[in-house]
Design a protein around this motif. Sequence first.
Motif, short mmCIF file in Angstrom:
data_model
loop_
_atom_site.label_atom_id
_atom_site.label_comp_id
_atom_site.label_asym_id
_atom_site.label_seq_id
_atom_site.Cartn_x
_atom_site.Cartn_y
_atom_site.Cartn_z
N TRP A 1 20.68 9.78 -51.90
CA TRP A 1 20.19 10.05 -50.54
C TRP A 1 20.25 11.56 -50.35
CZ3 TRP A 1 17.66 8.25 -46.43
CH2 TRP A 1 17.68 9.03 -45.28
N CYS B 1 14.42 10.15 -53.01
CA CYS B 1 13.82 8.83 -53.28
C CYS B 1 13.98 7.84 -52.13
CB CYS B 1 14.41 8.18 -54.55
SG CYS B 1 14.20 9.14 -56.02
N ARG B 2 14.76 8.20 -51.11
CA ARG B 2 15.09 7.22 -50.08
C ARG B 2 14.59 7.62 -48.69
NH1 ARG B 2 16.12 5.37 -54.51
NH2 ARG B 2 18.12 4.54 -55.20
N ASP B 3 14.24 8.89 -48.49
CA ASP B 3 13.90 9.38 -47.16
C ASP B 3 12.38 9.42 -47.01
OD1 ASP B 3 13.54 10.74 -44.76
OD2 ASP B 3 15.32 11.98 -45.07
N SER C 1 10.06 11.30 -51.89
CA SER C 1 10.51 9.94 -51.62
C SER C 1 9.89 8.91 -52.57
CB SER C 1 10.16 9.55 -50.18
OG SER C 1 8.75 9.62 -49.98
N GLU D 1 11.72 4.84 -56.20
CA GLU D 1 12.95 4.28 -55.63
C GLU D 1 13.71 3.36 -56.58
OE1 GLU D 1 14.65 1.98 -51.69
OE2 GLU D 1 12.65 1.52 -52.41
N ASP E 1 22.36 4.17 -49.45
CA ASP E 1 21.55 3.74 -50.60
C ASP E 1 21.73 2.24 -50.80
OD1 ASP E 1 20.23 3.25 -52.96
OD2 ASP E 1 21.29 4.78 -54.12
N ARG E 2 20.71 1.48 -50.48
CA ARG E 2 20.80 0.02 -50.58
C ARG E 2 20.94 -0.46 -52.02
NH1 ARG E 2 15.77 -2.74 -51.59
NH2 ARG E 2 14.03 -1.29 -51.86
#
Length: 480
Positions: free
Chosen positions: A203, A206-208, A215, A218, A247-248
């Motif tokens: 984060w 790749c996540r925002d 981004s 992912e 981060d899921r």
Amino acid sequence: MFDDLLDGDAIALAAHIHGGDVSATEIAKAALDRMAEREPLIAAFCTPTPELALQQAATVDRSRARGEALGPLAGVPMGVKDLICTAGVKTTSGSAAYRDFIPQEDDISVERMLAAGAIMLGKTTAPEFGYSGVGHNPLFPAPRNPWHREMTTGGSSAGSGAALAARLCPLALGSDGGGSVRIPAAHCGVFGFKASMGRVPLWPGCRDERYPGVSSWESLEHIGPMTRSVADAALMMSVIAGPDMRDRHSIPCGDINWREAPQRDIRGLRIAFSADWGYVAVDGEVRDIVTRAAQRFASELGCELEEAHPDLGDRSATFAALVALESDLSGMRSLPREEMSPHLQAMLQQPWRAETFTDAIADRKAVVNQLWRFMQRYDLIITPTLATPPFPLNMQGPEIIAGRMVRSDHWLSFCYPFNFSGQPAASVPAGFTASGLPVGMQIVGRHLDDATVLAASAAFERLQPWNAVQPPLFATREKP
């Protein structure tokens, strides 16, 4: 003394700082002096941060003077790939669209490294948004390989690999969406480790969703340590691994003692060795060097080695489609394209179809299933990291390998399948070509078996140490 410490490993350097033999400020100044001499020759850092490094070092020294506990990386210099966000420090991602972008927060991995006391020498050069296996981007000169300045470092963690090989720092953060930690590790003669998917949280990278281009990737991207020893990579993992709610994909790692993993016994491990995946055109010297290195696991390390490969076949089209699927195509198409890298423009101009993406998703599942079934019989897979040694700058890749005409990305064929599967994978220095260019060997573990990859890498390092060998460019130059 400072030269010896900078040439050595991070664990020893941190011990000297903890013990008061040297100050963090002395080390930071020595590293910056070395950068002033060597950086013009290799262009590893696109955004040096000398003032910040001295400020961070002074903070470490003040903490020690007050008798406060120091972090495990206290005073150790590091480089941070320019795709990885750094609060208050320009993070361009190698793109003209982000040439002035200054993040408001650190990536989780940077946050954790700084909390452990590391000092940041600067941002290391990467290709635009990481969409390349070499180091070219529209903003900065491509990093030059310290082993031969006319050759590529590989990418996309290009500057990180060059900085380590040039002994500018003992630690660097890289990222790996299709081999981008392992590729420059192989080409620069250093160690690179892609842990299992989720071990190291990401984060904002790749996540925002606010940052098209940044981004992307992912489900493919990993943040990983790049070092000159396996123990140093394990030390970095002990700092940067572990879940984070941002981060899921992040997972717990209470099943691993990172610092002890390199010491594990590997006798009796079952290893599959494939020199060519059954289809890859591999340079003859690379094949010979990696084959000899792999055979030492059987002849000297007590492992069972068998030539075998999982019949993956060429999945490069699947990889390209997955990258496009996980890119913000609408957002990236809205960015200014006048200075954008040609291969990125080509991807954005392609009329992607939903069926192409769904076929790629299904094919990824097939690859993952092939790999876990194959690894029921083996603890590890060993391959070359790359199909070629370093090649000249300003190429995306050679189009003739071992006498065969190939695509310019063919040399990367050993890396990206393990981004499909998320398995742990490392590149260790396996030897040198007759012309003195480094060759890497890839060691891959079962799902979540990061500890065995580190143990096997460390066992080979003890058998065939690599850090004492320096690029002639710097080994023969007068020290600053």
